[in-house]
Design an enzyme around this catalytic site. Structure first.
Site, PDB file in Angstrom:
ATOM      1  CD  GLU A 101      -2.829   1.407   0.387  1.00 49.09           C
ATOM      2  OE1 GLU A 101      -2.438   1.356  -0.852  1.00 49.09           O
ATOM      3  OE2 GLU A 101      -4.068   1.714   0.984  1.00 49.09           O
ATOM      4  CG  ASP A 105      -5.334   8.869   6.427  1.00 50.13           C
ATOM      5  OD1 ASP A 105      -4.827   9.780   7.053  1.00 50.13           O
ATOM      6  OD2 ASP A 105      -6.408   9.515   6.036  1.00 50.13           O
ATOM      7  CG  PHE A 154      -3.621  15.584   1.171  1.00 51.98           C
ATOM      8  CD1 PHE A 154      -4.762  14.523   1.771  1.00 51.98           C
ATOM      9  CD2 PHE A 154      -3.432  15.602  -0.070  1.00 51.98           C
ATOM     10  CE1 PHE A 154      -5.221  13.871   0.772  1.00 51.98           C
ATOM     11  CE2 PHE A 154      -4.035  14.742  -1.186  1.00 51.98           C
ATOM     12  CZ  PHE A 154      -4.989  13.592  -0.711  1.00 51.98           C
ATOM     13  CB  VAL A 155       2.093  13.185   1.342  1.00 56.65           C
ATOM     14  CG1 VAL A 155       2.608  13.887   2.623  1.00 56.65           C
ATOM     15  CG2 VAL A 155       1.468  11.873   1.532  1.00 56.65           C
TER      16      VAL A 155
END
Ligand code: IMP
Ligand code: MG
Length: 181
Positions: A101, A105, A154-155
């Protein structure tokens, strides 16, 4: 959905990712030593770059398969309901399995996928995620191998998107909005 203007600040360089993948590949080789029935399963679409680099670094006989689970859509929040959009092509009963994966999160996606795969009775099932945001976890789930723990940002990049963009960046960067909402 209209996107607010943003810039991307580099968080993890391509070089740091490559070094980490070498380290992870050695640990996975040790974990699956002697196997001749390994299936490496990528979760589409975010893991496509990571799985490509990882399997090329691993010195084990293996097959590659993919699953697609529903994700965010174009939003930044996880939907808690996980749906399987594309299932495996192959059987995993009695096989050794490594699920790959991009990022964990809330944990809902991998929790659901692992539950589903376990029911097919693989001989061994392990999970690896390049990135982990432990502070965001909502279900009890921990991957067996993690590349980097990151803060609640948030990447994008290295396969990971924001509204389908930026998957092609060779590094991991964080999204920074340049205007107020
Ligand atoms: P979870 O079900 O909340 O653990 O979500 C995991 C999925 O959400 C990942 O496979 C990603 O597709 C997506 N995701 C989580 N965090 C980010 C992020 O920072 N940027 C882009 N996608 C993310
Ligand atoms: Mg994903």
């Amino acid at each position: 959905m209209p996107q607010r203007p943003y810039v991307i600040d580099q968080m993890i360089s391509a070089k740091a990712i490559a070094a980490k993948i070498e380290e992870l590949a050695r640990r996975i080789e040790a974990e699956f030593k002697g196997t001749d029935k390994l299936v490496v399963i990528g979760l589409l679409r975010g893991s496509f770059v990571f799985i490509a680099d990882l399997v090329r670094e691993m010195d084990l006989p293996l097959e590659v398969d993919f699953i697609e689970a529903s994700s965010y859509g174009d939003a930044m929040e996880s939907s808690k309901e996980v749906r399987i959009l594309k299932d495996l092509r192959g059987e995993i009963h009695g096989r050794d399995v490594l699920v790959v994966e991009d990022i964990v999160d809330t944990g809902f996606t991998l929790h659901h996928v692992i539950h589903m795969l376990k029911a097919r009775e693989p001989a061994k099932l392990r999970t690896i995620a390049l990135l982990d945001k432990p502070s965001r976890r909502e279900v009890d789930f921990a991957a067996d191998f993690i590349g980097f723990d990151i803060p609640d940002e948030f990447v994008v990049g290295y396969g990971i998107d924001y509204a389908q963009r930026n998957r092609d960046l060779p590094f991991i960067g964080k999204v920074r909005f340049t205007e107020e909402a």
